[in-house]
Design an enzyme around this catalytic site. Structure first.
Site, PDB file in Angstrom:
ATOM      1  N   VAL A 100      41.463  -5.272  33.352  1.00  0.00           N
ATOM      2  CA  VAL A 100      41.164  -5.898  34.405  1.00  0.00           C
ATOM      3  C   VAL A 100      42.160  -6.838  34.909  1.00  0.00           C
ATOM      4  O   VAL A 100      42.581  -7.682  34.037  1.00  0.00           O
ATOM      5  CB  VAL A 100      39.754  -6.514  34.674  1.00  0.00           C
ATOM      6  CG1 VAL A 100      39.553  -6.856  36.222  1.00  0.00           C
ATOM      7  CG2 VAL A 100      38.443  -5.682  34.130  1.00  0.00           C
ATOM      8  N   CYS A 101      42.663  -6.788  35.927  1.00  0.00           N
ATOM      9  CA  CYS A 101      43.750  -7.817  36.690  1.00  0.00           C
ATOM     10  C   CYS A 101      44.864  -8.040  35.605  1.00  0.00           C
ATOM     11  O   CYS A 101      45.457  -6.931  35.137  1.00  0.00           O
ATOM     12  CB  CYS A 101      42.786  -9.178  36.815  1.00  0.00           C
ATOM     13  SG  CYS A 101      43.610 -10.352  37.874  1.00  0.00           S
TER      14      CYS A 101
END
Lengths: 222, 222
Positions: A100-101
């Site tokens: 994520v991210c």
């Protein structure tokens, strides 16, 4: 289903908990929160702390390995050969490796995204190229067993996509219903291109300030 | 801006972290995680643990008080006069008192929703009436200084709404951009009425099983 989630000092809380809230409901899910040391790990704002239940060393294999991002702290992990080594080692055993991210930058730094399409937070796409990945601006993208998601909340969408792949559409819909994920943001930003310029500039200024706090060339964000 | 978030054994992680990730970015935000005792608090799945930085007793006042929900553990808190007393006491000092999911049932049990429009998880709306609130099936709803949100992920939408109220629309948009909250769920459930009957029944069966584990009449969920 053994799900291993990396924690490190300065992680972004929603990067961890968005996918966790979905994936922990996979059939027979066993979730382990891992870090170099067991115990309390501070997120990027120090009052929010989670607990690592296992050390990286203790993890021999995983079905799913999940790497969260952070505003700036991922840059410390990029330089931490020991953690990157464990990420490579556990990835070699997984059915799925997801990020994520800015977690994608850690996968890239561990050499796992070479020549692969991948995404990350909109402010960091360039950084993926530096490690040989092919950055794309998508909500999430799958390349083989690797799925990378865009910034923070994109992890929820990605985890539902993975749930559908692992347990089928009806099951993914049930999880979506349990967590009532039919979002209605009160302010309409349908996608990045709909963001007013002054809002984007305020966000870039925010990131620059965070980077400066870490004594990192603000240029890295441009 | 003093933001106080209640933790209790069995809380739902995303109920806490969705709003946290938004509200912790309010100008001058200071976030305190509070519980009866300081230290590690287990969420509803025991491998996910967060840390209470303060005891309820230590909190004299707050600008924002946030009460998260849980699948079943909130029913223990409903019977816990001491925690409900602290919720009443802190609420008396707040500018905003907010809840996510079954957190609304705790506000109701503390007597704070009498005669007020409020929402909660779709599976629990009836429970609000039992405490004298007027349940409505909305993503989130404001009544004076109280904002209640529907299940789990609805807390993110509610926190953005509150950010807009506190810091203005441009600021709320900036936070939305930083956490990339322009959701694209991979499976389209636009709202509860779009959920297939068999998916709803699977979700109800899931809740019933959780309730049975707690030895609570499954009827409470119907």
């Amino acid at each position: 289903m053994d799900i291993v989630i990396l924690l490190y000092k300065g992680f972004t809380a929603l990067d961890v908990v968005g996918p966790y809230e979905v994936l922990s409901r996979l059939p027979n899910a066993v979730v382990k929160f891992v870090a170099k040391q067991k115990g309390i790990i501070e997120s990027e704002y120090s009052s929010m702390k989670m607990v690592a239940t296992h050390t990286l060393e203790e993890i021999e294999n995983a079905d799913i390995l999940m790497i969260p991002g952070s505003t700036t702290a991922f840059l410390n992990v990029v330089k931490d050969a020991e953690t990157l080594h464990h990420v490579q080692r556990i990835d070699a055993t997984t059915q799925w490796t997801i990020s994520v991210c800015s977690g994608a930058v850690l996968l890239a730094a561990a050499g796992l995204l070479k020549g692969k399409a991948a995404t990350t937070h909109w402010g960091l796409l360039d950084m993926l190229s530096k490690f040989g990945a092919n950055p794309v601006a998508e909500r999430y993208i799958q390349h083989g067993k690797i799925i990378t998601a865009a910034g923070v909340s994109a992890g929820i969408d990605m985890a539902l996509y993975l749930t559908k792949a692992v347990a089928g559409e009806a099951y993914a819909k049930m999880v979506q219903l349990i967590i009532e994920y039919y979002p209605e943001p009160p302010i309409n930003i349908s996608d990045f291109s709909a963001v007013p310029k002054e809002v984007e500039e305020a966000a870039r200024a925010f990131f620059k300030k965070e980077m400066m706090k870490m004594n990192i060339a603000a240029a890295a964000m441009n």
